[in-house]
Design an enzyme around this catalytic site. Structure first.
Site, PDB file in Angstrom:
ATOM      1  N   LYS B  81       0.820  -1.213   0.000  1.00 38.09           N
ATOM      2  CA  LYS B  81       0.000   0.000   0.000  1.00 38.09           C
ATOM      3  C   LYS B  81       0.856   1.265   0.000  1.00 38.09           C
ATOM      4  CE  LYS B  81      -3.824  -1.917   2.777  1.00 38.09           C
ATOM      5  NZ  LYS B  81      -4.887  -2.143   1.790  1.00 38.09           N
ATOM      6  N   GLY B 235      -8.443  -8.492   5.096  1.00 38.52           N
ATOM      7  CA  GLY B 235      -7.411  -7.752   5.805  1.00 38.52           C
ATOM      8  C   GLY B 235      -7.202  -8.336   7.168  1.00 38.52           C
TER       9      GLY B 235
END
Lengths: 196, 294
Positions: B81, B235
């Site tokens: 990310k 996640g």
């Protein structure tokens, strides 16, 4: 009508169905091993080979697919499918289906950053074929029975051994259906000879 | 002649992930558990979203050591990310050779107005979206893959469901419009007109759209696939559960066989406790990560 199954455990199986149907055959998504009885040929699509292998094991697909091939029914492996068809995988003892006499190297061209598209000539199938390579494997060596169909940068990227066909790239990601059409013809041929 | 980083190569990479599960991991050990369970990719992070929430402060790109450790541990693709609008973090991740960058609202945005111009990069990007306006703007900026934003780190599926339904319903609405009505739809949604015409014609987005943000159980994954997701990101759901390896395997199977309820029932048995989860009304608006970008 010739029916071609696309192994639908994970990966780009819908694109293959589209390509099969554009080539004049009926395409079905195969999620259960019982469905193998209803199809004339099988495509093992691109995806993550480790993920597909795990699901093949989980649902006892390994032996039924081998048996399918040994009956003389054609199988076409693209990218991850090529890895699954191979009899030898570089740096790994874990062979998957082992139906084709080829030795493959995984992620052979590098990571995603190095993924590319290029125009190839596929022997007896298509000239100037746009091939899309995504974290692709290549074939390091083939047995005597295996015919090399295409090379890129000196590496073997498509091959055929009797009723088994394999390529490192993704014919399903373009509108050019010539390679899939070649496979559809292989399946039609085998239907005729198996019916005799 | 060969070309890298083409639209086809970048979008095609996401096509190969379809029907699969992408799992957040914070070290090599977790990455191996994910790969072994059949994940199609891993997202290398310093902290999973639930811990980012708990820690507070500014969340940034992970330490490159962690990303590198994960890349060395597995042969499946590795994503990482970057903060929204953080051109430098994205370039660093690209230079390291990560396979996909998530320009993510889970991290604290570096730019509150502009996203990264993603078509300048060789590496493909995935971005979050809540509606067709966000989806088409991200695609036009160069995203090769989309995911619902959901509400990350909550273990609550409600927002991911909202976002997936919203997009599906907007696509159906778009298809019902006459050609001369599309421009007003474009104006109202801040969506590029030509992209809307393409979506109207095809009846689908031109890139893969995964579900993300709140998936905690195999049934959650199956629900999102039923609603039209191409695959799922999990996640906090896996490594915040009691039994990560078993949870990971069960979520992979539920994603493949999302309409086989008997099977999902079987594989949900005795999984132990899922992550605790949060009720949306307990979050104040500045705690809602989904509102960090448009």
């Amino acid at each position: 009508m010739t029916t071609i199954g696309v192994l639908g455990l994970q990966g780009a199986f819908r694109e293959h169905i589209r390509s099969v149907e554009a080539s004049g055959a009926t395409g079905v998504v195969v999620k259960k091993k019982e469905q193998l009885d209803d199809i004339d040929g099988l495509i093992i699509p691109g995806g993550e080979s480790t993920a597909i292998r795990r699901l093949i094991d989980k649902y006892d697909f390994l032996e039924p697919i081998r048996e399918f091939g040994k009956q003389g029914k054609p199988i076409f492996g693209t990218c991850a499918g090529l890895i699954l068809l191979a009899s030898e995988i570089d740096g790994s003892y874990d062979v998957h289906l082992g139906l084709m006499d080829i030795k493959v190297r995984r992620n052979a061209f590098g990571r995603q950053r190095e993924s590319f598209e290029a125009d190839l000539d596929i022997d007896g199938v298509a000239d100037q074929f746009t091939a899309v390579f995504i974290r692709a494997p290549y074939i390091e060596g083939v047995g005597e029975e295996t015919k090399v169909l295409a090379r890129y940068d000196g590496h073997i990227v498509a091959a055929q051994q009797d009723h088994y066909l394999a390529c490192s790239f993704h014919p399903e990601l373009t509108e050019d259906h010539r390679l899939v059409l070649h496979f559809v013809k292989m399946v039609e041929q085998s239907r005729k000879s198996l019916a005799m | 002649m060969s070309q890298t980083g083409t639209e086809r190569v970048k979008r095609g990479m996401a096509e190969m992930q379809k029907g699969g599960v992408i799992m957040d991991v914070v070290n090599a050990e977790q990455a191996k558990i994910a790969e072994e369970a059949g994940a199609v990719a891993v997202m290398a992070l310093e902290r999973v979203p639930a811990d980012i929430r708990a820690a507070g402060g500014v969340a940034r790109m992970a330490d490159p050591t962690i990303v590198e450790e994960v890349m060395n541990a597995v042969s499946i693709p590795v994503m990482a990310k970057a903060r929204i609008g953080h051109i430098a973090e994205a370039r660093v991740l690209e230079a390291m050779g990560v396979d996909y960058i998530d320009e993510s609202e889970v991290l604290t945005p570096a730019d509150e107005i502009y996203h990264i111009k993603k078509d300048d990069y060789t590496v493909p990007f995935v971005c979050g979206c809540r509606n067709i306006g966000e989806a088409t703007r991200r695609i036009r900026e160069g995203a090769s893959m989309l995911r619902t934003k959901g509400e990350p780190g909550t273990g609550n599926i409600v927002e991911a469901v909202r976002h997936m339904r919203q997009i599906q319903s907007e696509i159906r609405h778009l298809q019902s419009l006459a050609e001369d009505e599309v421009m007003v739809f474009a104006k109202e949604n801040g969506a590029p007109f030509d992209l809307l015409m393409e979506i109207r014609e095809e009846g689908r987005l031109p890139v893969v759209n995964f579900a993300a943000g709140g998936i905690a159980t195999p049934a959650d994954a199956a629900l999102m696939m039923q609603l039209g997701a191409d695959g799922v990101f999990v996640g906090s759901g896996i490594f915040k559960s009691n039994n990560p390896a078993q949870f990971a395997r069960a979520i992979v199977e539920a994603t493949t066989h999302y309409d086989d309820y008997k099977l999902i029932g079987e594989l949900s048995k005795g999984l132990g406790t899922a992550m605790k989860g949060m009720e949306m009304s307990t979050l104040t608006s500045d705690q809602r990560m989904q509102e960090r970008s448009q």
